[in-house]
Each structure stands twice: as C-alpha cells, then as structure tokens.
Design a protein around this motif. Structure first.
Motif, PDB file in Angstrom:
ATOM      1  N   GLY A   1      -1.334  -0.158   7.584  1.00 22.24           N
ATOM      2  CA  GLY A   1      -2.280  -0.746   6.640  1.00 22.24           C
ATOM      3  C   GLY A   1      -1.591  -1.315   5.418  1.00 22.24           C
ATOM      4  O   GLY A   1      -1.926  -2.402   4.947  1.00 22.24           O
ATOM      5  N   ALA A   2      -0.594  -0.582   4.907  1.00 19.89           N
ATOM      6  CA  ALA A   2       0.135  -1.045   3.717  1.00 19.89           C
ATOM      7  C   ALA A   2       0.940  -2.308   4.018  1.00 19.89           C
ATOM      8  O   ALA A   2       0.945  -3.254   3.216  1.00 19.89           O
ATOM      9  CB  ALA A   2       1.050   0.065   3.199  1.00 19.89           C
ATOM     10  N   VAL A   3       1.597  -2.345   5.166  1.00 19.47           N
ATOM     11  CA  VAL A   3       2.385  -3.527   5.542  1.00 19.47           C
ATOM     12  C   VAL A   3       1.460  -4.718   5.782  1.00 19.47           C
ATOM     13  O   VAL A   3       1.754  -5.848   5.370  1.00 19.47           O
ATOM     14  CB  VAL A   3       3.259  -3.230   6.782  1.00 19.47           C
ATOM     15  CG1 VAL A   3       3.864  -4.510   7.352  1.00 19.47           C
ATOM     16  CG2 VAL A   3       4.359  -2.235   6.423  1.00 19.47           C
ATOM     17  N   PHE A   4       0.333  -4.458   6.412  1.00 21.69           N
ATOM     18  CA  PHE A   4      -0.652  -5.510   6.668  1.00 21.69           C
ATOM     19  C   PHE A   4      -1.138  -6.087   5.333  1.00 21.69           C
ATOM     20  O   PHE A   4      -1.230  -7.311   5.163  1.00 21.69           O
ATOM     21  CB  PHE A   4      -1.798  -4.929   7.485  1.00 21.69           C
ATOM     22  CG  PHE A   4      -2.786  -5.924   8.031  1.00 21.69           C
ATOM     23  CD1 PHE A   4      -2.565  -7.294   8.018  1.00 21.69           C
ATOM     24  CD2 PHE A   4      -3.972  -5.475   8.591  1.00 21.69           C
ATOM     25  CE1 PHE A   4      -3.493  -8.190   8.528  1.00 21.69           C
ATOM     26  CE2 PHE A   4      -4.907  -6.364   9.105  1.00 21.69           C
ATOM     27  CZ  PHE A   4      -4.667  -7.718   9.078  1.00 21.69           C
ATOM     28  N   TRP A   5      -1.463  -5.227   4.373  1.00 25.18           N
ATOM     29  CA  TRP A   5      -1.894  -5.672   3.044  1.00 25.18           C
ATOM     30  C   TRP A   5      -0.801  -6.530   2.388  1.00 25.18           C
ATOM     31  O   TRP A   5      -1.076  -7.618   1.883  1.00 25.18           O
ATOM     32  CB  TRP A   5      -2.199  -4.457   2.163  1.00 25.18           C
ATOM     33  CG  TRP A   5      -2.289  -4.753   0.705  1.00 25.18           C
ATOM     34  CD1 TRP A   5      -3.317  -5.358   0.042  1.00 25.18           C
ATOM     35  CD2 TRP A   5      -1.305  -4.462  -0.290  1.00 25.18           C
ATOM     36  NE1 TRP A   5      -3.022  -5.458  -1.306  1.00 25.18           N
ATOM     37  CE2 TRP A   5      -1.787  -4.911  -1.530  1.00 25.18           C
ATOM     38  CE3 TRP A   5      -0.049  -3.840  -0.243  1.00 25.18           C
ATOM     39  CZ2 TRP A   5      -1.065  -4.771  -2.708  1.00 25.18           C
ATOM     40  CZ3 TRP A   5       0.661  -3.704  -1.419  1.00 25.18           C
ATOM     41  CH2 TRP A   5       0.150  -4.169  -2.638  1.00 25.18           C
TER      42      TRP A   5
END
Length: 182
Positions: A128-132
């Motif tokens: 989720g953090a990398v996607f953001w």
C-alpha cells in the motif's frame, strides 16, 4: 506436480491462481478504500462543524475541478475514442478507472506474492505504501492529473497514505483467503 487438476511449478507457485486472487483482492480493496475515504471525509466534516467550521478546506483535487481518475478517464476517452465525456459519463468513468486500476494493481501484487512470497510480508502494508508513493506522489502528478506533491498540505498526503494502507491490507487479506480457496 498436480493440485486440483492444475499443474504447479516445482516450488509450489501457481501464477494464474495468484493473479486471480490478487485481482479479486484488488477489487475488494478498491471498494474498501473508497468506503474508508468516505468515512474519514465525513468524520473530518463533523469535526470541522464541532469546531465552528473555521478550518473547512476543500480537497485540492476538488478545487482543481475533476479528480485524477476522472481526468485519466477523460484523457483515455478523448485520445482512444475521440470522445469528450459528458458530466454524466464522468460520474461513471472516474470510479471505473479507480476500480480498474486498483484491480489490476491487486493482480500484479497477487502474481508477485506468488513468485516471491516475501513481498507479502507486512500483510500488504508495504504494498500500500509503495502504491501510494508510486501512483499518488509520482505518476499522477507527473502525468498532469494533479498538482505536484509540494502543493498539497501534509494532511492530504497523510490521508492518502492511510487510504493506501487500507487498500494494501485489504488486498493482502482477501488475496490470501481467495488463494487458500483456489
């Protein structure tokens, strides 16, 4: 090696099942992320009202006009189909882009988790953090679909990151459940 009539690789991976599980996880996560954003937006409005309404600020994308998903849908429609979207079409096309992108990214995550299980460490939160970071903070502004990250308040970044944590966690939880069932 056979499992449920399908051939698995010697290391136990099954990319197609990983893809299917990831696609389902990404779709459910996209819906869950929308619900989270709606809830936090309502809570912020209620907090603002309880504080006398002095801190009310509209989301930056709303001030600019259409949000990034609507801008992406409009660009696709105009470049691929030579069709300018109407207001009614934008109401459908924006969410369609959001769900399609979230579903596809979930599929990539499902395949990656199948091939390198360490990727799913952290229950989807790192995903989720990398996607953001890759989408919201880099690609969307680079494509001209939003203002540069430096023009948004820290609270906007924090809210978007929290939403993507919800997306990543949901993608992983659903992916794991579906993968066990397949």
């Amino acid at each position: 090696m056979k499992s449920n009539g399908r051939t698995k690789s010697p290391d136990g991976t099954d990319v197609l099942r990983g893809l299917a599980a990831g696609l389902i996880g990404g779709l459910v996560a996209s819906w869950t992320m929308n619900q989270f954003q709606s809830l936090t937006s309502k809570l912020a409005e209620e907090l603002d009202k309880s504080q006398g309404g002095q801190k009310k600020k509209e989301a930056p994308e709303k001030k600019e006009g259409d949000d990034a998903t609507v801008k992406a849908a409009s660009a696709i429609s105009e470049k691929v189909f030579d069709h300018k979207l109407t207001k009614t079409e934008k109401k459908v096309a924006g969410p369609a882009v959001h769900y399609a992108f979230g579903t596809i990214m979930g599929g990539f995550y499902g395949v990656a988790a199948e091939l390198a299980p360490v990727i799913s460490a952290g229950a989807g939160l790192p995903f989720g953090a990398v996607f953001w970071l890759a989408a919201d903070e880099a690609a969307v502004p680079a494509l001209g679909l939003s203002k540069p990250p430096t023009e948004h308040p820290l609270s906007t970044h924090a809210s978007a990151l929290a939403s993507h944590f919800v997306y990543g966690l949901t993608t992983d939880v659903v992916r794991r459940a579906v993968r066990r069932a397949l």
